[in-house]
Design an enzyme around this catalytic site. Structure first.
Site, mmCIF file in Angstrom:
data_model
loop_
_atom_site.group_PDB
_atom_site.id
_atom_site.type_symbol
_atom_site.label_atom_id
_atom_site.label_comp_id
_atom_site.label_asym_id
_atom_site.label_seq_id
_atom_site.Cartn_x
_atom_site.Cartn_y
_atom_site.Cartn_z
ATOM 1 N N LYS A 16 0.835 -1.212 0.000
ATOM 2 C CA LYS A 16 0.000 0.000 0.000
ATOM 3 C C LYS A 16 0.867 1.258 0.000
ATOM 4 O O LYS A 16 0.657 2.166 -0.795
ATOM 5 C CB LYS A 16 -0.934 0.005 1.235
ATOM 6 N N ARG A 91 -9.911 0.272 9.001
ATOM 7 C CA ARG A 91 -9.411 -1.068 9.285
ATOM 8 C C ARG A 91 -10.460 -1.899 10.009
ATOM 9 O O ARG A 91 -10.215 -3.059 10.297
ATOM 10 C CB ARG A 91 -8.190 -0.971 10.178
ATOM 11 N N ARG A 130 11.470 -5.420 5.304
ATOM 12 C CA ARG A 130 11.156 -4.014 4.995
ATOM 13 C C ARG A 130 12.026 -3.057 5.802
ATOM 14 O O ARG A 130 12.328 -3.299 6.963
ATOM 15 C CB ARG A 130 9.687 -3.742 5.311
ATOM 16 N N ARG A 163 11.003 -1.108 11.339
ATOM 17 C CA ARG A 163 9.917 -0.835 12.283
ATOM 18 C C ARG A 163 9.913 -1.873 13.409
ATOM 19 O O ARG A 163 10.163 -3.048 13.170
ATOM 20 C CB ARG A 163 8.568 -0.879 11.555
ATOM 21 N N ARG A 174 -0.332 -9.487 13.166
ATOM 22 C CA ARG A 174 -0.971 -8.439 12.347
ATOM 23 C C ARG A 174 -1.775 -9.053 11.200
ATOM 24 O O ARG A 174 -2.831 -8.546 10.837
ATOM 25 C CB ARG A 174 0.101 -7.472 11.811
HETATM 26 P P1 ADP Z 1 2.084 -1.908 3.198
HETATM 27 O O1 ADP Z 1 2.098 -0.389 3.157
HETATM 28 O O2 ADP Z 1 0.895 -2.493 2.482
HETATM 29 O O3 ADP Z 1 2.249 -2.474 4.573
HETATM 30 P P2 ADP Z 1 4.679 -1.646 1.844
HETATM 31 O O4 ADP Z 1 4.376 -0.783 0.670
HETATM 32 O O5 ADP Z 1 5.397 -1.023 2.982
HETATM 33 O O6 ADP Z 1 3.325 -2.408 2.356
HETATM 34 O O7 ADP Z 1 5.490 -2.912 1.294
HETATM 35 C C1 ADP Z 1 5.948 -3.929 2.186
HETATM 36 C C2 ADP Z 1 7.339 -4.396 1.747
HETATM 37 O O8 ADP Z 1 7.220 -5.108 0.508
HETATM 38 C C3 ADP Z 1 8.339 -3.269 1.517
HETATM 39 O O9 ADP Z 1 9.593 -3.706 1.960
HETATM 40 C C4 ADP Z 1 8.302 -3.060 -0.004
HETATM 41 O O10 ADP Z 1 9.553 -2.573 -0.500
HETATM 42 C C5 ADP Z 1 8.003 -4.472 -0.512
HETATM 43 N N1 ADP Z 1 7.152 -4.471 -1.718
HETATM 44 C C6 ADP Z 1 6.148 -3.616 -2.024
HETATM 45 N N2 ADP Z 1 5.574 -3.950 -3.199
HETATM 46 C C7 ADP Z 1 6.246 -5.059 -3.642
HETATM 47 C C8 ADP Z 1 6.115 -5.883 -4.804
HETATM 48 N N3 ADP Z 1 5.168 -5.624 -5.727
HETATM 49 N N4 ADP Z 1 6.950 -6.940 -4.914
HETATM 50 C C9 ADP Z 1 7.889 -7.196 -3.952
HETATM 51 N N5 ADP Z 1 8.052 -6.452 -2.849
HETATM 52 C C10 ADP Z 1 7.245 -5.394 -2.686
HETATM 53 P P1 AMP Z 2 0.506 0.436 9.274
HETATM 54 O O1 AMP Z 2 1.604 1.453 9.143
HETATM 55 O O2 AMP Z 2 -0.702 0.762 8.431
HETATM 56 O O3 AMP Z 2 1.013 -0.979 9.071
HETATM 57 O O4 AMP Z 2 -0.005 0.523 10.789
HETATM 58 C C1 AMP Z 2 0.857 0.228 11.872
HETATM 59 C C2 AMP Z 2 0.048 0.043 13.147
HETATM 60 O O5 AMP Z 2 -0.638 1.271 13.481
HETATM 61 C C3 AMP Z 2 -1.053 -1.014 13.096
HETATM 62 O O6 AMP Z 2 -0.573 -2.330 13.349
HETATM 63 C C4 AMP Z 2 -1.996 -0.525 14.190
HETATM 64 O O7 AMP Z 2 -1.512 -0.828 15.488
HETATM 65 C C5 AMP Z 2 -1.925 1.004 14.021
HETATM 66 N N1 AMP Z 2 -2.947 1.507 13.062
HETATM 67 C C6 AMP Z 2 -2.733 2.113 11.870
HETATM 68 N N2 AMP Z 2 -3.883 2.434 11.282
HETATM 69 C C7 AMP Z 2 -4.871 2.010 12.122
HETATM 70 C C8 AMP Z 2 -6.296 2.007 12.063
HETATM 71 N N3 AMP Z 2 -6.962 2.532 10.996
HETATM 72 N N4 AMP Z 2 -6.976 1.470 13.101
HETATM 73 C C9 AMP Z 2 -6.339 0.965 14.170
HETATM 74 N N5 AMP Z 2 -5.002 0.906 14.278
HETATM 75 C C10 AMP Z 2 -4.269 1.423 13.263
#
Ligand code: ADP
Ligand code: AMP
Length: 219
Positions: A16, A91, A130, A163, A174
């Site tokens: 995302k 969420r 990541r 993170r 998660r």
């Molecule tokens: P989200 O925001 O949904 O939690 P991220 O955009 O942070 O996910 O992506 C999670 C991890 O996967 C990051 O390390 C990113 O670089 C990697 N990633 C994102 N898209 C792809 C893809 N299409 N193929 C492989 N790795 C990806």
């Molecule tokens: P994310 O960066 O989206 O992976 O979110 C990291 C963490 O923040 C999650 O695991 C939750 O603990 C909290 N969080 C983010 N967005 C929300 C939401 N919309 N509702 C509840 N918790 C959230």
């Protein structure tokens, strides 16, 4: 009509945040990530941040009323007048209902929900590898999308870090929380006929092409 009132939905690690930068560049809408806003509050040690951290470290959701309040304030900023990209919100069903009410209050509605779908084993690999930029929050991956210089963000030169919640045990929790509390939103938005399901198991550029085709042309 709210064609650019957008939500990007999907399990943690689906891509995302990665897709968000291409989407906001294309459509000129702000990226609103509740995770980024909560991490900012943790970093600044605000009362809300310290409370939220207890949930975030375990991979649990922060209470609805806290997150809904953050989004309500953010959507009142003038840069959202032509649209927005919500990432990580809603969420839960109560969050989605609260968002519908907020938008109805300003005669808008959710225009499109981009659901990025990826299988669980790939998600675990993506999340444990990541790294995030401390300054611009852009994500990279140590294997799948490595930075040009180790430890440094390609986009802004900021420092990359891992993170606290990207450890394997927390990641698995998660994913469970996602299945139980967030996945039902796909059906919720299916009923509003606004969902676009996107195969997230492709290279990032191919995912972005599918996302743009689903949202439609820039006005
Ligand atoms: P989200 O925001 O949904 O939690 P991220 O955009 O942070 O996910 O992506 C999670 C991890 O996967 C990051 O390390 C990113 O670089 C990697 N990633 C994102 N898209 C792809 C893809 N299409 N193929 C492989 N790795 C990806
Ligand atoms: P994310 O960066 O989206 O992976 O979110 C990291 C963490 O923040 C999650 O695991 C939750 O603990 C909290 N969080 C983010 N967005 C929300 C939401 N919309 N509702 C509840 N918790 C959230």
């Amino acid at each position: 009509m709210a064609q650019f009132d957008l939500i990007i939905l999907g399990p943690p690690g689906a891509g995302k945040g990665t897709q968000a930068s291409g989407i906001v560049e294309t459509y000129g809408v702000p990226h609103i990530s509740t995770g980024d806003m909560l991490r900012d509050a943790v970093k600044n040690q605000t009362a809300m941040g310290l409370e939220a951290k207890k949930y975030m470290d375990k991979g649990e959701l922060v209470p609805d009323e806290v997150v809904i309040g953050i989004v309500r304030d953010r959507l009142q900023q003038p840069d959202t007048s032509k649209g927005f990209l919500l990432d990580g919100f809603p969420r839960t069903i109560p969050q989605a209902e609260a968002l519908d009410q907020m938008l109805a209050g300003i005669e808008r509605n959710v225009g499109k929900v981009i659901a990025i779908l990826v299988n669980d084993e790939a998600l675990v690999k993506r999340l444990t590898g990541r790294r995030i930029c401390r300054d611009c929050q852009a994500p990279v991956h140590v294997v799948f999308n490595p930075p040009k210089v180790e430890g440094i963000c390609d986009k802004c030169g900021g420092e990359l870090y891992q993170r606290d919640d990207d450890t394997e045990a927390t990641v698995r929790n998660r994913l469970e929380v996602y299945r139980q509390q967030t996945e039902p939103l796909i059906e919720y938005y299916d009923k509003q006929s606004v969902i676009a399901r996107i195969d997230g198991d492709q290279a990032p550029g191919a995912v972005l092409e599918d996302v743009k085709a689903a949202i439609g042309p820039v006005l």
